[in-house]
Design an enzyme around this catalytic site. Sequence first.
Site, PDB file in Angstrom:
ATOM      1  N   ASP A   1      23.827   6.717  74.669  1.00  0.00           N
ATOM      2  CA  ASP A   1      22.404   6.517  74.414  1.00  0.00           C
ATOM      3  C   ASP A   1      22.217   5.999  72.990  1.00  0.00           C
ATOM      4  O   ASP A   1      22.586   6.675  72.025  1.00  0.00           O
ATOM      5  CB  ASP A   1      21.651   7.834  74.616  1.00  0.00           C
ATOM      6  CG  ASP A   1      20.155   7.668  74.408  1.00  0.00           C
ATOM      7  OD1 ASP A   1      19.535   6.921  75.176  1.00  0.00           O
ATOM      8  OD2 ASP A   1      19.623   8.263  73.458  1.00  0.00           O
TER       9      ASP A   1
ATOM     10  N   ASP B   1      15.559   9.935  79.912  1.00  0.00           N
ATOM     11  CA  ASP B   1      15.230   8.511  79.817  1.00  0.00           C
ATOM     12  C   ASP B   1      14.551   8.026  81.097  1.00  0.00           C
ATOM     13  O   ASP B   1      13.544   7.313  81.055  1.00  0.00           O
ATOM     14  CB  ASP B   1      16.496   7.685  79.565  1.00  0.00           C
ATOM     15  CG  ASP B   1      17.011   7.836  78.140  1.00  0.00           C
ATOM     16  OD1 ASP B   1      16.316   8.498  77.334  1.00  0.00           O
ATOM     17  OD2 ASP B   1      18.093   7.313  77.841  1.00  0.00           O
TER      18      ASP B   1
ATOM     19  N   THR C   1      16.664   1.577  74.205  1.00  0.00           N
ATOM     20  CA  THR C   1      16.943   1.884  72.796  1.00  0.00           C
ATOM     21  C   THR C   1      18.119   1.060  72.266  1.00  0.00           C
ATOM     22  O   THR C   1      18.140   0.702  71.094  1.00  0.00           O
ATOM     23  CB  THR C   1      17.253   3.377  72.625  1.00  0.00           C
ATOM     24  OG1 THR C   1      18.300   3.746  73.535  1.00  0.00           O
ATOM     25  CG2 THR C   1      16.035   4.220  72.939  1.00  0.00           C
ATOM     26  N   THR C   2      19.085   0.775  73.120  1.00  0.00           N
ATOM     27  CA  THR C   2      20.212  -0.066  72.697  1.00  0.00           C
ATOM     28  C   THR C   2      19.813  -1.531  72.700  1.00  0.00           C
ATOM     29  O   THR C   2      20.128  -2.278  71.769  1.00  0.00           O
ATOM     30  CB  THR C   2      21.420   0.155  73.625  1.00  0.00           C
ATOM     31  OG1 THR C   2      21.755   1.543  73.635  1.00  0.00           O
ATOM     32  CG2 THR C   2      22.614  -0.648  73.164  1.00  0.00           C
TER      33      THR C   2
END
Length: 842
Positions: free
Chosen positions: A61, A387, A94-95
């Site tokens: 994550d 998520d 998020t990445t």
Amino acid sequence: MAVDKLFKDEATEEKGERARMASFIGAMAIADLVKTTLGPKGMDKILQSTGRGHSVTVTNDGATILKSLHIDNPAAKVLVDISKVQDDEVGDGTTSVVVLAGELLREAEKLVNAKIHPMTIISGYRMAAECARNALLEKVVDNKLDAEKFKVDLMKIAMTTLSSKILSQDKEHFAKLAVDAVMRLKGSTNLEAIQIIKKPGGSLKDSFLDEGFILDKKIGVGQPKRIENAKILVANTAMDTDKVKIYGARVRVDSMAKVAEIEVAEKEKMREKVQKIINHGINCFVNRQLIYNFPEELFADAGVLAIEHADFDGIERLALVTGGEIASTFDNPESVKLGHCKLIEEIMIGEDRLIHFSGVELGQACTIVLRGASPHMLDEAERSLHDALCVLSQTVNDSRVLLGGGWPEMVMAKAVDELARKTPGKKSHAIEAFSRALVAIPTTIADNAGLDSAELVAQLRAEHHKEGSAAGIDVISGSVGDMAELGISEAFKVKQAVLLSATEAAEMILRVDEIITCAPRRREDRSEGMVHDWNQDLLNSDSTQVGLLKYLWRGDADHHAGMLHYALGIGACARDALDNKELKYVYHPDGQQSVEVLPTFAALFSMGLQSEIAKIPGLDFDPRLLLHGQQYIEMYKPLPSHGCNVDKQKCMSHYLSGKAAVLEIEILSYEKESGVLLCMNRMAVYLRGAGGFSKSSQPYSFTKYPSNQTLTYKIPRSQPFAVFEDCTQQSQALLYRLSGDYNPLHSDPMVAEIAGFSRPILHGLCTLGFAVRAIIKSICRGEQKMIKNISARFLLHVYPGETLITEMWIEGLRVAYQVKVKERNRAVLSGVVTLDRLSSSL
């Protein structure tokens, strides 16, 4: 009138291209760090804390990885922050947001190097981002009016989100759990109503969704095990005052009978408090704090279920789902809001007993129980499920859906390419760069899956020129696939947030033209560390300048640059970071008054010269590619562990030939108080626009120095007296950068490539530190004070991670040495070290 000094001592500033380059490097390094975790085949990272217990986290994550890092680069912190915001707002991407921002900056760096102004790049990026967003809006699908189709969309989104997580093998099962939990919220985004409990044991498939609320506590002895139509009082109050507390007060009595009276009074006080609680008409009491034996007995006698020491998150969520409020005083029952549920009972999950509240007042409340083999797996499963829940809850509000698998990026890239062809001027270059950055997302997905990204992206681009194409990367089959048929979908809100956040972050970093770092706060009376301050004038080719060097050994954590400088100068690069023989050069293991300062530290007195050399009139070169040719250090007195030095610097000569130049610089270091000469440091710096090193067959000599101080020596052909082998570390390419100076040759692959190297190279002082340490260990038996002078000729570059072999020959009081790279069998450094005496063992 010019201002001599604007900032306080130790405050630093970087301007113009240096500031921009520092920002670019920091941001791109962060993006490269998390890039390998992107996509269904992304890899995990192990994060190990340095605190007590050395806790380990295994995750892919992006937000979890980045928020665990301690980062010094301000531009890198911007990317960490946008990743946190992405996680808070939509939960996923998020990445992707960090990778896209990093690629935008990578492309921007190329444009800046092509002399395109940052504001032109920003303007182009803004146009491209708007065009990309409009392209997505034209392709969105909204099935909110059709409940069945919308639920199918939610299942596809959940499975796509979970496909890159640890739950990917059971993504259908967990997608159904997540969709069912979110549908119970009936449009609310309050995920507090969904509780996740982790219980080691079983397999991930054993995880289940339960209606109501589960509290991870046991029902006490003698308590009712089942209560119907429960009235619940949730409290945070002390229930442990049935004994005399003597820690904060002194009690003086005449006899033990008086002590007994005090205890009885305390018990009566607790009895009254329990009675007030029971008078609320409850049959369940849940307390955040401990409940001692006496009040627990009173509750049991009254038929009230008393639950103690419930964690704070647990009682807050329990109050929410049962419709109650947390109370701490009980004098007015009418002002306390009780919670209600239909049934409280004890259940078993695995081998653990828990308390189950069903039929709670907040009908949408539910609990997801996760089972798994280990706590690490359960933690990652919880993050993955969280998520998915975040994305689904946002999709319920904004029901627009897109295909996934790199399809959105190719749609945006196609639209942006068309815009670039229509846009006149330099903005078109920025718009094209934006398109290339977008394509980096599917490229990374393919690379992480071990596929041929160039081939797949080319096929994707061709497919997307067909009308209505749904082509994306199918990492399972390793080819281009139809995303609609494969059921790979993503929420529009996630993609929009990634696009806009990454663009805004890149724009913010592009606007930077100066970085000012404030002076660190002084802390006194700490253990050892090093601080040094330069006060240095312009170095001219025909003049002598005097600078001041202060260094003090003390443990001032804010002055980490000094420690890094020192580590650089001594080659503190052993494979074992806990080797006591190495640590004695860095700190005081036994509290002695001074550390043993290695003589190669003297080479650092010239570290601040790089920016000054660039100002010498008549020199035309790229300062980023300044390289060492030779180094000569002569020690007259061992370096003290603290003090203030006066450094006299002069440029002895410089030789110009076309684009090449050789500078010979001399620095004499004196103790300020006594005026005693400590050491002499001479260096030959080789400058050429394309980079390079001196050749051993054509050495640069110190033309104006005595013959006993020149570097005219030959390496013996006989067997060496001693051989020392050590391995450099990958992190050393950044050591010079982290020390506060800046030469991207040691950290930036692009600059290294321009200079003719396949990747960043190790700083020359690190290599010299290796050689001198080898001599101290092998010849001097650890006594560095035996070294009188050091001469070195840098022959070839060293890549971090390579193994260095130092061969040594003793010739009287001289030690000739040669350093070779084991992997390439090439000599990289040679020289002579003169000793003031030989060890008795030799």
